[in-house]
Scaffold this active site. Structure first.
Site, short mmCIF file in Angstrom:
data_model
loop_
_atom_site.label_atom_id
_atom_site.label_comp_id
_atom_site.label_asym_id
_atom_site.label_seq_id
_atom_site.Cartn_x
_atom_site.Cartn_y
_atom_site.Cartn_z
N MET A 36 -31.63 13.08 -24.41
CA MET A 36 -30.60 13.94 -25.00
C MET A 36 -30.98 14.30 -26.44
O MET A 36 -30.13 14.77 -27.21
CB MET A 36 -29.24 13.26 -24.95
CG MET A 36 -28.81 12.92 -23.51
SD MET A 36 -27.03 12.96 -23.25
CE MET A 36 -26.52 11.67 -24.38
N GLY A 37 -32.25 14.11 -26.78
CA GLY A 37 -32.71 14.50 -28.11
C GLY A 37 -32.29 13.53 -29.20
O GLY A 37 -31.90 12.40 -28.94
N HIS A 43 -37.41 6.53 -27.89
CA HIS A 43 -37.95 7.67 -27.14
C HIS A 43 -39.47 7.77 -27.31
O HIS A 43 -40.19 8.09 -26.36
CB HIS A 43 -37.31 8.97 -27.62
CG HIS A 43 -35.82 9.03 -27.47
ND1 HIS A 43 -34.97 8.94 -28.55
CD2 HIS A 43 -35.03 9.16 -26.38
CE1 HIS A 43 -33.71 9.04 -28.12
NE2 HIS A 43 -33.71 9.17 -26.82
N GLN A 67 -21.76 14.40 -18.43
CA GLN A 67 -21.75 12.94 -18.43
C GLN A 67 -20.88 12.38 -19.56
O GLN A 67 -20.81 11.18 -19.75
CB GLN A 67 -23.17 12.38 -18.49
CG GLN A 67 -23.87 12.51 -19.83
CD GLN A 67 -25.33 12.09 -19.75
OE1 GLN A 67 -26.13 12.72 -19.07
NE2 GLN A 67 -25.68 11.02 -20.43
N GLY A 153 -35.34 4.37 -20.72
CA GLY A 153 -35.23 3.17 -21.55
C GLY A 153 -34.34 2.13 -20.90
O GLY A 153 -33.28 2.46 -20.34
N SER A 192 -29.48 6.88 -30.60
CA SER A 192 -29.16 8.08 -31.38
C SER A 192 -27.80 7.95 -32.03
O SER A 192 -27.52 8.54 -33.06
CB SER A 192 -29.18 9.31 -30.48
OG SER A 192 -30.44 9.41 -29.83
#
Lengths: 301, 301
Positions: A36-37, A43, A67, A153, A192
């Protein structure tokens, strides 16, 4: 590094590249890293692994609205495409797929991929509909990219179990590769969402890895320790942190995700044991976990 | 013609064949005809079409347990693999996939693909869970075969609409090709379940195509005719047949599957209009349908 925002262009490029490789007798293997950046070292570890194991590495960056629950952080989820692209380039990614919501959902989806049982507890219980959104979008991405390998992950341990189940049940032709949790030097699992944390929250959040670490030590000392004893220790340690509010402290078999009740002793679990936490600090909900293997402990915290 | 019963062997063969074609610069197109076997001329028409449009034609034969309800005819559904293979050979099929239930479901599936709204009425209402079973198994077959085109009979019009929706929503890389209903000379739509019919039932069942034919004529005479008027005519004609017991007589837009109510006149539908029937003759449930296009009538009965 190529960047695509359109499905059709990405697909055409991947097909051409595979076809041209085959023309010269090469089986081109493709690794997909779906994200999702707002990329971090967690990542980066997925990209590194994908880079080692594939001829072509595709990174997807998509904050998937379906989601997120209605009261969750879809709108405010952190985004920084420019920085993400720089990191992707640095990690040797070949192709970035960066679609808009309209590209992925030109009309509201009427189709859902659901995995039952494995999604009943943990984040599935705390975030109704979350995993349907995850499996549906991962299904879409796998159909778009057709990778040989896809990298996830282990911090989202339940997600790994659920996606592996989906891929097996639906005969999707891809191998799911779970990768270890990456942590800050002080133990905080990378996420994140860590950017949401105030300095005080950030410090308080260390209780997650600390409590898991203590549970690991306890489990190593005695295999007769029960789930109930460990759960109580973890809960007490987290509750001793005034800024922390427990969402769940769960023990399940892994990857079967069958809950273990308090009287079970760790050695009686048929599979490895997942200890998974979700804890709120202010408005920020963090998750962390550890897997105690039947033959010791992996995923050291 | 090659016959495979194992997914891994089929997949390896298809990959090798595609790769070898690519090595010599050829894009090999694959057509899949998914069936439940006990093949008839309706299936033959799908194989013929697939043969015309693809380099490699794969026929799958699998009576899928999860699309049958607990009181339906899974156990007794007619099977004749030997005859099916002979017909497949005659139609120039390259590869037959004939898996066991254990091969397709080595463990009970926890994963389901569901399409909402389009499945709410017609066979979705009469057969709860049916379409989840269909979309899940078709998803599996598409993942196993990775065809460029997949061929489905328009007799299961709702199935065509549902599968097309799934493929679009999930970005599956395949084109769904609906093929016209094939009928006996007296109008009876071909179905593997026709073998269940006694001679009396067989004769009575002609009321299905006859009533659809009459509705078509009426619609051609006047575009102001309402759904209610046509529905009543069809119902009356079927009810005049003592052996027939109506399950449903439904009017929906196609392919959107939005139900049309009785006061709607045909010309007011935004999409083509599907008239779909399900009628029991003894224990045998037959379906039939016709699509009235905005510019006339297709799928002549």
């Amino acid at each position: 590094m190529k960047v695509f925002t359109e499905i059709s262009a990405l697909r055409a490029y991947l097909k051409d590249t595979k076809f041209n490789a085959a023309r010269s007798g090469q089986h081109l293997s493709v690794g997909l890293v779906p994200t999702m950046g707002f990329l971090h070292e967690g990542h980066a570890s997925l990209m590194k692994r994908a880079r080692m194991e594939n001829d072509l590495v595709v990174l997807s960056i998509f904050v998937n609205p379906i989601q997120f629950g209605p009261n969750e952080d879809f709108e405010t989820y952190p985004r920084d495409a420019e920085k993400d692209l720089a990191l992707a380039k640095q990690e040797g990614v070949d192709v970035v797929f960066l679609p808009s919501v309209e590209e992925m959902y030109p009309r509201p989806t009427k189709t859902t991929i659901s995995v039952k049982e494995l999604t009943a507890k943990l984040c599935g219980a705390s975030r109704p509909g979350h995993f349907d959104g995850v499996t549906t979008v991962v299904g879409k991405l796998l159909h778009i990219v057709s990778p040989n390998h896809a990298y996830f992950g282990q911090k989202d341990a339940q997600q790994v179990a659920v996606i592996s189940q989906m891929v097996g049940d639906l005969n999707m032709d891809v191998q799911i590769i779970p990768c270890p949790i990456v942590r800050e030097h002080d133990g905080l699992a990378l996420s994140s969402r860590n950017v949401y944390l105030s300095p005080e929250d950030r410090k308080a959040a260390l209780v997650l890895s600390r409590s898991l670490q203590q549970a690991r030590s306890k489990a190593e000392e005695s295999e007769h320790v029960t789930v109930g004893e460990l759960r109580q220790e973890i809960q007490q340690m987290i509750q001793s942190e005034p800024l922390a509010q427990i969402d769940y402290v769960e023990f399940t078999q892994f990857p079967g995700m069958i809950p273990l009740d308090d009287i079970t002793s760790l050695k009686d679990s048929e599979e490895d044991v997942l200890i998974a936490l979700a804890v709120r600090f202010g408005k920020t909900r963090l998750i962390d976990n550890i897997i105690l293997t039947k033959k010791g402990v992996i995923n050291h915290v």
